[in-house]
Structures are given as C-alpha cells and as structure tokens.
Design a protein around this motif. Structure first.
Motif, PDB file in Angstrom:
ATOM      1  N   SER A 104       0.841  -1.228   0.000  1.00  0.00           N
ATOM      2  CA  SER A 104       0.000   0.000   0.000  1.00  0.00           C
ATOM      3  C   SER A 104       0.859   1.254   0.000  1.00  0.00           C
ATOM      4  O   SER A 104       0.424   2.327  -0.441  1.00  0.00           O
ATOM      5  CB  SER A 104      -0.914   0.005   1.227  1.00  0.00           C
ATOM      6  N   PHE A 105       2.123   1.110   0.509  1.00  0.00           N
ATOM      7  CA  PHE A 105       3.008   2.281   0.490  1.00  0.00           C
ATOM      8  C   PHE A 105       3.313   2.739  -0.922  1.00  0.00           C
ATOM      9  O   PHE A 105       3.632   3.907  -1.165  1.00  0.00           O
ATOM     10  CB  PHE A 105       4.309   1.943   1.228  1.00  0.00           C
ATOM     11  N   LEU A 106       3.265   1.791  -1.854  1.00  0.00           N
ATOM     12  CA  LEU A 106       3.581   2.155  -3.239  1.00  0.00           C
ATOM     13  C   LEU A 106       2.532   3.082  -3.845  1.00  0.00           C
ATOM     14  O   LEU A 106       2.786   3.764  -4.852  1.00  0.00           O
ATOM     15  CB  LEU A 106       3.707   0.879  -4.080  1.00  0.00           C
ATOM     16  N   PHE A 107       1.373   3.115  -3.252  1.00  0.00           N
ATOM     17  CA  PHE A 107       0.321   4.012  -3.794  1.00  0.00           C
ATOM     18  C   PHE A 107       0.444   5.443  -3.264  1.00  0.00           C
ATOM     19  O   PHE A 107      -0.241   6.346  -3.756  1.00  0.00           O
ATOM     20  CB  PHE A 107      -1.064   3.460  -3.428  1.00  0.00           C
ATOM     21  N   ILE A 108       1.303   5.625  -2.273  1.00  0.00           N
ATOM     22  CA  ILE A 108       1.416   6.979  -1.697  1.00  0.00           C
ATOM     23  C   ILE A 108       1.865   8.007  -2.716  1.00  0.00           C
ATOM     24  O   ILE A 108       1.282   9.101  -2.816  1.00  0.00           O
ATOM     25  CB  ILE A 108       2.353   6.936  -0.483  1.00  0.00           C
ATOM     26  N   TRP A 151       1.409   8.037  -5.900  1.00  0.00           N
ATOM     27  CA  TRP A 151       0.280   8.308  -6.805  1.00  0.00           C
ATOM     28  C   TRP A 151      -0.780   9.162  -6.126  1.00  0.00           C
ATOM     29  O   TRP A 151      -1.388  10.061  -6.765  1.00  0.00           O
ATOM     30  CB  TRP A 151      -0.331   6.975  -7.267  1.00  0.00           C
ATOM     31  N   ILE A 152      -0.987   8.859  -4.862  1.00  0.00           N
ATOM     32  CA  ILE A 152      -1.958   9.690  -4.144  1.00  0.00           C
ATOM     33  C   ILE A 152      -1.473  11.145  -4.073  1.00  0.00           C
ATOM     34  O   ILE A 152      -2.241  12.096  -4.254  1.00  0.00           O
ATOM     35  CB  ILE A 152      -2.176   9.117  -2.729  1.00  0.00           C
ATOM     36  N   ILE A 153      -0.159  11.262  -3.800  1.00  0.00           N
ATOM     37  CA  ILE A 153       0.431  12.615  -3.749  1.00  0.00           C
ATOM     38  C   ILE A 153       0.280  13.312  -5.092  1.00  0.00           C
ATOM     39  O   ILE A 153      -0.071  14.494  -5.171  1.00  0.00           O
ATOM     40  CB  ILE A 153       1.915  12.539  -3.341  1.00  0.00           C
ATOM     41  N   LEU A 154       0.544  12.580  -6.177  1.00  0.00           N
ATOM     42  CA  LEU A 154       0.450  13.184  -7.508  1.00  0.00           C
ATOM     43  C   LEU A 154      -0.973  13.616  -7.811  1.00  0.00           C
ATOM     44  O   LEU A 154      -1.217  14.735  -8.304  1.00  0.00           O
ATOM     45  CB  LEU A 154       0.955  12.173  -8.556  1.00  0.00           C
ATOM     46  N   VAL A 173       8.702  11.536  -3.384  1.00  0.00           N
ATOM     47  CA  VAL A 173       8.026  10.616  -2.447  1.00  0.00           C
ATOM     48  C   VAL A 173       8.276   9.161  -2.850  1.00  0.00           C
ATOM     49  O   VAL A 173       8.455   8.283  -2.009  1.00  0.00           O
ATOM     50  CB  VAL A 173       6.527  10.947  -2.393  1.00  0.00           C
ATOM     51  N   TRP A 174       8.267   8.942  -4.171  1.00  0.00           N
ATOM     52  CA  TRP A 174       8.536   7.587  -4.667  1.00  0.00           C
ATOM     53  C   TRP A 174       9.912   7.115  -4.212  1.00  0.00           C
ATOM     54  O   TRP A 174      10.084   5.983  -3.821  1.00  0.00           O
ATOM     55  CB  TRP A 174       8.403   7.572  -6.179  1.00  0.00           C
ATOM     56  N   GLY A 224      10.179   8.686   3.966  1.00  0.00           N
ATOM     57  CA  GLY A 224      10.147  10.035   4.571  1.00  0.00           C
ATOM     58  C   GLY A 224       8.937  10.829   4.095  1.00  0.00           C
ATOM     59  O   GLY A 224       9.015  12.048   3.882  1.00  0.00           O
ATOM     60  N   ARG A 225       7.816  10.148   3.936  1.00  0.00           N
ATOM     61  CA  ARG A 225       6.655  10.789   3.326  1.00  0.00           C
ATOM     62  C   ARG A 225       6.067  11.923   4.198  1.00  0.00           C
ATOM     63  O   ARG A 225       5.561  12.908   3.670  1.00  0.00           O
ATOM     64  CB  ARG A 225       5.575   9.753   3.056  1.00  0.00           C
TER      65      ARG A 225
END
Length: 982
Positions: free
Chosen positions: A10-14, A16-19, A333-334, A339-340
C-alpha cells in the motif's frame, strides 16, 4: 533493504496519491483566479453597458432642456420672429455643447383655412419660395417654419408638413396630448440625401397659445400653436454620445439599437461600424430604454478583443507550476517513501509560502504600476476634473480595485463631502450615502475620519468594522469588503480624500498604503498647481481683454480702434478703398443717468451697442471710447452719399424706443463724420476732426450728422479762444445789458423790457449772446454770468422805479444749468434786497427744459420765488416739454409764444391755429400771453385780433443800450417822472 522490500504494497500508492492530490490542488488553485477574472470582466461589462445607457439617457435629457429653453422663448412672447429665433438658437451654441443634434426648429399648427394666409405671411417675411410640402389639401398641417442652423441640409426641410407622415403625426399628437417632450419612431429625415443615409428620429415639445388654458386634452388641441423640435441622425447622435473612438476597430463591444420593443432588423436604428458581431460572445445583454414616451431595445455584446481577457496568465502559471511541482514531489516521495511525512510538510510549506509571496508581490507590483500610471496622468492633465477622473479610472483599471472616488470637503454648515470624480462599480452608491467630515455620526466613517484627522483611515473588513455601520448594507450589496481613505493635503489644507474599495477583505497592507500615501501627496500638489495655473490664465485673459475691449459693451476700446484704423489704412491704400470715421454721441444721455440711475444707463448703453451692430456693415469696426461716445470705422468703397446713408441708417435705428425694465426711453444721437485722408491722414487727427463735426451736429439741434469741414476747425479754435476769455470777462466787467421793449397791444405802451446780455470784448468789440452763451453753459460760466445779469437788471429797474410812476417790468432769462446748479432763490432775494427793487417789477423767464430736471425740487424753488413776489413766465412755449399739470403747479404768470410760430402764422394755417390755441390756453389758465419776434404790422394785427396781450419784436425796437431804452420809454410810454408828483 529487507525492510524496504517488505514494505507494505500500500506504500507504493502513496506517490500516486500525492500526484493526484497535487494535480487536484493545482486545478483548484488555477480555477479560482479564472472564475475571479471572469466575474471581474462580467462586472466591467455590466458597468460599461450601464454607462452607455446612462450616456444616451443623459444626452437626450440635455436635448430636452434645449427644447424647453426654446419653448420658453415662445411662451414669453406674443410672437417670435425668424430673427429672434435665430439669435436665441445661436446663443445656445449647441453644435459645440450638444454634438449629434442636427438643429432646432419650430413647426406651426396650421388649419386648412389658415394655409393660404400662413404661406403669404412666410413669403412676406423673406421666404419668397416658401410652400407647404407635400402638396395637397389636408385638415391640419404642421409645416416646418423655422430651423437653425440655416445650413444646406436644414434648408431642405423648410415647409415640410410633418403632420402628413404617420410616425411624425403620432409623435406630434402624443406631445400635444401629454404636454411634454416626446420622441418619434424611426424615420428618414427630410434633410437626408442619397449619400450617408442614416436612420433618424425627432423630439417634439408642444407650444400653446400665450395665456391659454391647456389643462386637459381638449383644451390642448384647441390652443395648440405649434411645436419646437429637434431632428437627430442616429449615427451622428451616437458619435456625440459615445465618442468617435467607439466605432474604431479597437472597441471591445458591439452595439445595436432597435426602435420599439422588438429586435427586428427592419427596426434597426444604429449598429457599430467596421466591427463584425461576435455570435459566440462571452457576454451579452439586452436592455429596454424608455425615452420620452418611446422605447428602444439596446443590444450590447462583447467582442473577441474583450473575451480574450478571460485568459488568465496567473492561472496558467499556477497550473504549470503546480503540475511540475506535483510530479517532482511524487518522484521525491517515490524515492523517499519512508520520509513521506516530512515531504508532505515541506510541500505544504512551499505551497503556502508561494501563495503568500505571490500575493504580496502582486500587490506591490500593482501599487507601483498604479503610481507610475498616475504620475503620467498628473503630468498630462490640463483640468482638475479630468485629473481626478483619470486617477479614479487608473485605480480601477490598472490598480485592480473595485471602485474609487474622490470627495471634496465642503465648508458648509453640515460639513458635507461632495463627490467630484468616480470610477468602477458604483451602482448609485455615492447617491445613497450621506457622508460628512464633521464630528457627527455621518462623519465617523473612513472618509470623514481621514479628512477630519488628516491621516489615512483603513477598513480591512467592512462586515465587522463598527464605524461602517451606516453604510455597511449598501457597501456589501456592491461587493465592497475593505477600503482605504487617504486625505488630500496641500499647504496644510485638507482638500478632501481619495477613497478606494476592494472586493477582498484585508486587502491593504502597510507597504501598499505607504505607496498610496505618496500618490495622494502628488495628486494634492497637482490640484493646487492646476488651480493656480487656471487662476493665472483667467487673470491674463481678463487683462488682455481689458487692454483692448470695453468691459461693459465688449466693444473695442480706443487702443484696439487705433490698431484697426492703422490696418484699414494699409488695406485702403493698397486696394483703392476708403476709410471713414463716424463719431457718435447720445443726446442728453446724462439726463437718463440722473433720472433713472447709472445701472439703467449701463443697460441702455449695452442695448445701443447691440442695435448699432445690427445696422452697420459687418466689415465695420465699432468702438466705445467713453461714457456715451461711440466711434464707427467704416471701410470699403464708399462715396460721400454712401457714408451719409450709413449715418441716416444709424439715426433711424434710434427711432424705436428702448425698453429697459419696463421703462421706455426715447434716444437720439448726433454724429460727426471724418473722411480719410481728406480730414486727417492719421488716427488722432481724424478722430479730433470727427469730434469737431460731432459738436457741429449738436449745435445744429442734435439728432443729425455733420461732415467735417475746415471752417469747423476754425470755429472750434474760435470757441476755445472765447471760452478762455469768459473768466476774465466776468472779473473785468466786460458784459453790458441791452433791453428790448415789450408792448401792451391794446394801449401801444411800453410796459416791460427783456434784458439781453452783450459782451463788450476788448479786441472783438460787441459780441452777440449767440456766440458765447452756449460756451458759457458748457463751461459752467453761465452761473456767474447769470448772477451778474440778475443784479445788473435789478439795479437798472430800481432806477426806473424811482423815476417813473409806472415803471416797466424787467424780464430776465434763466438757463436750465443756472437753475440746476445755482441757488436761484438766494441770488434773486439778494439782488432784490441790495437794489431795493419791488419784486413785482422783476420777471424771470423759464425755459421748458427746466421741467425735465428734478420736478419736485424745481417746483419748490419756483414756489419760493413766487412767495418773494416776482413774476414767472414760460419762454418759447410750445417748443419743448409742455405740460398743463406743471403749468398749474408752477403758478406762472405769463406764456411767451415762440417766434417760430409767430413767423409762420400768416403763411401756414397750422401755425395760426397753434398761436390761437396757446392764447386761448393762457387765458383759460388766467395767464397773460406775449408773442416774440413780431416784425410786421400784419403780424401785430393778427395777434390783436386773436386777443394776444403783449408783443415784442423788431417792429417796435431792436435790443438797445440802457440810455436808448430810456428814450423809448419817454417817447412812447408814461413820461411823467415820479419826482414831478411831489
């Protein structure tokens, strides 16, 4: 590494969510300025549209006032002539003040039975080809009778029957019935030609017969006299209303005006030229304008040049910047998914700082740009109003504010603030508020406080600020959220304030306010500079005018007349023309000033100047030298008869009395004429000789003209010489008295004598009174001479009183000047007392001109003389101001018939009738009557048959010295000396 690999998927979607979040935020951020920009443009479009409607409405209201003024001319007079109408309309100068109006005219209401008479009257007054068009018999006509200005277009309309056309007739009837100004529907004006054809309309205002009733429709139709009206060509009108720049290709709006309440191409009255309408316009509005009983549909749409402003550079920059930043942030972020939290904090901080920095920079740039633009306006402005209007416009257009206005502090009791300039979205705000700069509830707002304290006053939130309570509702309805008021101060005096409104709360930060303070300081300084410049210019204009023109009549003065003369002489010498000078003086004008006052006298002088200008050639120059003296410089190819004709024209112009404030004044003038170069080859000589000719005209009886002759100059020198010798003549006792006997017609005896003065000049010998009496009256010596005559005559009469049992009465003449300026009652009393003469042996002869002076004072003096016991007679009766009521009040004893009547009574039946009438009048009033100038026995016989009492003339004796008169008494009178009785 294991932790990184074992991170939850689920961290990998962060990133994309940010974008997605960044892009969404970017979209939201860029959409806000786009909508704000669209709303601002919509407000501007509505404001400009309302401004166009207001301009049209205001302009037509002005035209209605023009027609009301012309209608007032008709309602104030029983009849208005073409010339009076033309002069009045010319004074309006509407071609300069009211662009777009084609003219002002008058259409008369003519019934069928009045048509022939109307045409005849128009042709008789100068319109020889006048006729009513179109031809044909109709019950009612409304032909155009007057139309100004008289250009070639308007001349085409004279005689056109507006009642013959349906649209015009409907408007005429509606104006008549409603007794108000009405405009017609769409018409083609009669003035139109085949070129540049424009739609037109007309404005009518009814004129009813003077003093007639027109309270209802029936009375209005019965008493309608005509209509004053104004024709309009639609394109010309809109150019005058909107300005030439509106139709240029750079205009951001397209405008169409339709007649009536429908949008039909056949009813199109006006459409913007050289501009293609934008069918996909972003903004469009249709407004119905009700004007003077008629409706117009006005369609206004925006053009691509205006719609292009919907594009927002700021929004594009935000979109690009936000997108890039979102992508970069997603990449970061990717890469640093662990360090999000820190990355999100950094992103939020950057976004906030970016917004704040951008907003602050935008405000400062906006303020600096505004100051720069305003400084340019300050340097270019020529008038105070233009300066303030331009400053307000720049605050709105370039400064980005919603509204700006300037108010001046009035020094009235309420200490009101008067708006003098405004720009932006106002929608009647300044009309609804009542602002004061006094220490009262209406003076606690930002404007009043700034003016009262002399410091800027800022309202960061109108919604919550208590001082805005009286105006909060009106401000919020118009979108005002914050405001600043900056006092205009110059030389420690507060002129008013500049007031700026923003659509955002907290819009005015300290740096921006500081820059605006610098701006108002410059504005205040420029206002004072413009006022000083205007005052100096006005002073220079007044001085320049007073240097060359008479301030009362606006005619050239002597200095400008001299310049015109020099120029005329050059032209005359080069083109074989003549230069003639006519010197005018108003006869007896001093009596008008003395009786009616100098104010009325000045008004008469102005009317005289106007009347003279109407009867002299347009190329002539007329000047007022001083008092009641005018000079006309006549140039052209004039011979002597031609100049004389101009003189006669001027005299005839005075035949019509002048009416000033219900006072009717009869005037005449005397004219002296000098011809260049015969009578003088320079200005001063010709002016002097023309004045000499003027004096000759006065001596000839006034109300005439005389050309200068060399004999006049010699006579003037002689008059100056004699006038200079009058003073020494009184001191040296150079005057002597001669006596002419007066005979009782029945007995033939000498019963009286008239004392007549002679001057025993040491060089010229015996001088008759005709040569020096007039000079003595003009110089004032007549007072001393008259006193000497009374004393000398009383001395002689006392000697005859002692010598004869029935001594003759001595008659002494009194001049009008002597009676006015000398104390006659005191002089006569003193003469009688010193001489010891019985008062009944002294007779004072009065001229009728004495009665033109202060009547009550004159009568009081004459009653005093009667109380002394002296006799009074009216000399030259019938030639002057004869009044039976005054004869009764003056208690005179005798009337003397003027010798001009006696001379003509045997050859002229009218003369004989006048003599008989005077004798009968005198006897009816119980007065004795004497006739002077009797030279023949036939004249004496006629007088005796007419029951005249006494006679005087060469038939009996010429005036003789004292010794010879004593001999006449002893030859034909009572020769019994008084001493023989003892």
């Amino acid at each position: 590494m294991l932790k990184k690999e074992n991170l939850p998927s689920s961290f990998l979607f962060i990133p994309w969510i940010i974008l997605i979040f960044g892009l969404a935020l970017t979209y939201a951020l860029q959409d806000t300025p786009r909508e704000a920009n669209r709303q601002a443009l919509h407000d501007e479009f509505e404001y400009r549209s309302n401004e166009i409607i207001d301009n049209i409405n205001r302009r037509l209201q002005n035209y209605e006032q023009v027609l009301e003024g012309v209608a007032g001319l008709f309602t104030a007079s029983h009849k208005v002539t073409q010339a009076e109408f033309s002069r009045y309309v010319e004074t309006l100068k509407f071609e300069d003040k009211f662009p777009g109006i084609q003219g002002v005219g008058y259409a008369r209401f003519v019934k069928s039975k009045e048509k022939t008479e109307h045409i005849a009257v128009m042709r008789a007054t100068g319109s020889t080809e006048y006729d009513i068009r179109p031809s044909g018999e109709r019950e009612i006509y409304a032909p155009i009778t007057y139309l100004q200005p008289p250009n070639w277009r308007n001349q085409r309309a004279i005689g056109y029957d507006m009642y013959s056309e349906t649209v015009r007739r409907a408007a005429l009837n509606k104006a008549t019935e409603e007794n108000t100004a009405i405009i017609s529907g769409r018409v083609k004006l009669v003035q139109e030609t085949d070129q540049d054809v424009q739609a037109g309309f007309l404005m009518y205002m009814p004129i009813y017969r003077l003093h007639s009733k027109h309270t209802n429709i029936k009375e209005r139709y019965e008493n309608i006299e005509g209509w004053v009206y104004a024709p309009f060509r639609m394109n010309d009108l809109m150019t005058g209303v909107l300005g030439h720049r509106f139709d240029e290709s750079g205009s951001p709006f397209h405008l169409r005006i339709y007649d009536g309440n429908s949008i039909d191409k056949s009813q199109l009255m006006f459409e913007s030229k050289q501009i293609t309408e934008n069918n996909n316009a972003a903004f469009r509005t249709t407004k119905v304008l009700n004007l003077f009983g008629h409706e117009w549909n006005i369609v206004i749409s925006s053009l691509p040049t205006f719609d292009a402003r919907l594009k927002s550079d700021r929004a594009n920059i935000i979109a690009a910047t936000g997108s890039i930043a979102s992508i970069l942030l997603a990449i970061v972020v990717w890469l640093l998914v662990t360090g999000r939290s820190r990355a999100l904090a950094i992103a939020r901080s950057m976004t906030s700082e970016l917004r704040q920095s951008e907003a602050e920079q935008k405000k400062l740039n906006r303020a600096l740009r505004l100051i720069s633009d305003c400084n340019i306006a300050l340097s270019r402005s020529e008038s105070e109003h233009h300066l303030l209007s331009e400053i307000c416009r720049l605050c709105v257009d370039n400064g980005g504010y919603l509204m700006a206005w300037v108010g001046y502090a009035e020094e009235d009791q309420a200490k009101t603030v008067r708006p003098v300039a405004q720009a932006g979205y106002e929608s009647g705000y300044l009309e609804t508020i009542n602002i004061s700069w006094g220490n009262n509830p209406q003076g606690q707002g930002p404007t009043g406080t700034a003016i009262r304290t002399g410091t800027p006053h800022i309202i960061q939130n109108i919604l919550t600020n208590a001082s805005m309570a009286p105006w909060r509702k009106a401000a919020l309805e118009r979108g005002y959220q914050s405001s600043v008021s900056l006092p205009l101060i110059c030389d420690a005096k507060i002129l008013g304030s500049l007031n700026i409104y923003s659509c955002e709360a907290d819009a005015f930060d300290p740096a921006e306010v500081h820059l605006l303070e610098e701006l108002v300081d410059d504005i205040a300084y420029c206002i004072v500079t413009l006022r000083t410049r205007a005052e100096n210019a006005e002073t220079r204009e007044k001085l320049e005018f007073l240097t060359n023109f008479d301030p009362l009549t606006n005619l050239p003065n002597r200095l400008l007349l001299r310049d015109r003369f020099d120029h005329a002489v050059i032209v005359a010498n080069n083109e074989n023309m003549t230069v003639n000078m006519l010197y005018l003086d108003l006869d007896h004008f001093k009596q008008i000033n003395d009786s009616l006052g100098y104010g009325i006298g000045d008004q008469i002088l102005v009317e005289v100047a106007n009347r003279l200008q109407q009867c002299i050639p347009a190329t002539a120059t007329m000047s007022r030298l001083s008092g009641d003296e005018f000079v006309i410089l006549l140039t052209g190819k004039y011979d002597v008869p031609g100049v004389a004709e101009v003189g006669n024209t001027i005299r005839e112009a005075f035949s019509t009395p002048f009416t000033i404030n219900n006072d009717v004044v009869n005037l005449s003038c005397s004219i002296g004429i000098g011809l260049y170069p015969i009578d003088g080859d320079d200005f001063d000589t010709l002016l002097k000789h023309s004045h000499t000719a003027l004096n000759s005209a006065k001596e000839a009886g006034r109300n005439t003209y005389r050309f200068f002759t060399r004999d006049m100059n010699a006579g003037l020198v002689e008059q100056i010489r004699l006038t200079g010798g009058l003073s020494s003549a009184v001191r040296n006792n150079e005057f002597v008295l001669h006596y002419q006997p007066q005979i009782d017609i029945k007995s033939g005896k000498i019963i009286a004598a008239e004392a007549l003065i002679r001057w025993q000049h040491p060089m010229d010998g015996l001088i008759a009174p005709g040569k020096f009496i007039g000079l003595a009256e003009r110089s004032g010596h007549i007072i001393e001479i008259g006193e000497w005559v009374i004393n000398e005559a009383c001395r002689h009469a006392r000697a005859w009183q002692d010598k004869y049992s029935v001594p003759p009465v001595v008659a002494v003449n009194l001049s009008a000047l002597q009676f006015k300026r000398g104390d006659v009652l005191k002089i006569v009393s003193h003469a009688l007392a010193v001489s010891g003469l019985r008062p009944e042996l002294l007779e004072l002869e009065l001229t009728e001109s004495i009665l033109l002076q202060d009547v009550e004072t004159t009568i009081k003096s004459l009653h005093g003389l009667k109380e002394l016991g002296v006799k009074l007679s009216i000399d030259d009766f019938g030639t002057g101001y004869s009044s039976l009521s005054y004869l009764k009040r003056l208690s005179v004893d005798k009337l003397k018939i003027d010798q001009s009547f006696v001379r003509d009574m045997l050859s002229d039946s009218d003369g004989a009738s006048i003599v008989r009438a005077i004798i009968q009048l005198g006897h009816t009033l119980q007065l004795s009557v004497i006739a002077e100038g009797v030279e023949t026995a036939e004249q004496l016989a006629f007088l005796e048959a007419s029951a005249c009492d006494e006679a005087q003339g060469y038939l009996f004796s010429r005036p003789v010295p004292v010794a010879q008169f004593v001999q006449l008494i002893e030859q034909g009178g009572d020769k019994t000396p008084l001493e023989q009785e003892h």
